[in-house]
Write a protein that holds these residues in place. Structure first.
Motif, short mmCIF file in Angstrom:
data_model
loop_
_atom_site.label_atom_id
_atom_site.label_comp_id
_atom_site.label_asym_id
_atom_site.label_seq_id
_atom_site.Cartn_x
_atom_site.Cartn_y
_atom_site.Cartn_z
N GLU A 23 0.85 -1.14 0.06
CA GLU A 23 0.00 0.15 -0.09
C GLU A 23 0.94 1.29 0.17
O GLU A 23 1.98 1.25 0.42
N ILE A 24 0.35 2.31 -0.56
CA ILE A 24 0.81 3.81 -0.35
C ILE A 24 0.08 4.52 0.17
O ILE A 24 -1.01 4.15 0.56
N PHE A 62 7.46 -2.36 -5.26
CA PHE A 62 7.44 -2.89 -6.56
C PHE A 62 8.07 -2.12 -7.56
O PHE A 62 8.09 -0.76 -7.39
N LEU A 63 8.58 -2.43 -8.59
CA LEU A 63 9.12 -1.48 -9.63
C LEU A 63 9.00 -2.46 -10.92
O LEU A 63 8.95 -3.45 -11.18
N VAL A 82 7.10 2.10 -2.97
CA VAL A 82 7.52 1.37 -1.69
C VAL A 82 6.39 1.72 -0.68
O VAL A 82 6.01 2.49 -0.77
N ASP A 83 6.14 0.52 0.05
CA ASP A 83 4.88 0.25 0.91
C ASP A 83 5.01 1.44 1.98
O ASP A 83 6.08 1.78 2.28
N LYS A 84 3.92 1.91 2.31
CA LYS A 84 3.60 3.22 3.17
C LYS A 84 4.51 2.92 4.62
O LYS A 84 5.18 3.74 4.97
N ASN A 85 4.71 1.67 5.04
CA ASN A 85 5.33 1.35 6.20
C ASN A 85 6.82 1.11 6.10
O ASN A 85 7.46 1.16 7.03
N TYR A 86 7.31 1.53 4.78
CA TYR A 86 8.86 1.33 4.45
C TYR A 86 9.39 2.69 3.78
O TYR A 86 10.44 2.58 3.56
N GLN A 87 8.38 3.69 4.00
CA GLN A 87 8.78 4.86 3.14
C GLN A 87 9.67 5.65 4.17
O GLN A 87 9.44 5.54 5.07
N MET A 89 12.70 5.62 4.10
CA MET A 89 14.06 4.87 4.78
C MET A 89 15.28 4.60 3.96
O MET A 89 16.33 4.16 4.22
N GLY A 90 15.14 5.23 2.53
CA GLY A 90 16.20 4.98 1.73
C GLY A 90 16.00 3.92 0.74
O GLY A 90 16.81 3.56 -0.20
N ILE A 91 15.04 3.19 0.83
CA ILE A 91 14.54 1.77 0.05
C ILE A 91 14.40 2.30 -1.27
O ILE A 91 14.93 1.57 -2.29
N GLY A 92 13.53 3.19 -1.58
CA GLY A 92 13.30 3.52 -2.76
C GLY A 92 14.40 3.95 -3.82
O GLY A 92 14.89 3.42 -4.70
N LYS A 93 15.41 4.73 -3.07
CA LYS A 93 16.49 5.38 -3.84
C LYS A 93 17.29 4.09 -3.97
O LYS A 93 18.04 3.95 -4.97
#
Length: 151
Positions: A23-24, A62-63, A82-87, A89-93
């Motif tokens: 989820e976003i 997901f990408l 990136v799921d809203k619970n993991y935004q 944190m630098g995961i998307g980058k």
């Protein structure tokens, strides 16, 4: 370092449903299609390559990108979320950096383009931090930013 815990895995029978459950934040929903729609799209547009983003071996994002050049003579990124619970944190980058390396290695990509809604400030910050440049290209309601990998 967080980037050591992030990896991308091609979408498969074991991770596709986990991607559909992500989820976003509510304020992001106007900017991106659901992962289920994106996964369905990849089954009909065979040049699209979907991936799960994993953090500590858990699917958290997901990408999807196109494996053939399109407009602007570039390979396009279709989705990154990136799921809203993991935004935050630098995961998307980290996942975007991994995706660009994958595209360079497997596709010999020299230019990557991402389209996103101009009001999507999070996407703007992410891509600007990775050297994507707004050259004024617009496609419908989206702006396109370009990363030239030859430089």
């Amino acid at each position: 370092m967080i980037s050591n815990k992030v990896h991308i895995v091609e979408l498969n029978a074991e991770n596709w449903y986990d991607c559909c459950q992500l989820e976003i934040c509510e304020d992001q929903q106007a900017f991106i299609e659901s992962n289920a729609v994106s996964i369905a799209q990849s089954k009909f547009e065979h040049t699209l390559k979907p991936f799960a983003i994993c953090f500590d071996h858990k699917v958290v994002g997901f990408l999807m990108y196109n494996s053939v050049p399109e407009e602007l003579d570039a390979h396009w990124v279709y989705r990154i979320m990136v799921d809203k619970n993991y935004q935050g944190m630098g995961i998307g980058k980290a996942a975007t950096i991994l995706m660009m390396a994958e595209m360079t290695k497997t596709l010999d990509a020299t230019k990557i383009v991402v389209g996103y809604h101009p009001d999507n400030k999070g996407a703007h910050r992410l891509y600007a931090s990775l050297g994507f440049i707004d050259q004024g290209d617009r496609f419908g309601r989206e702006m396109a930013v370009v990363k030239d990998l030859k430089i």
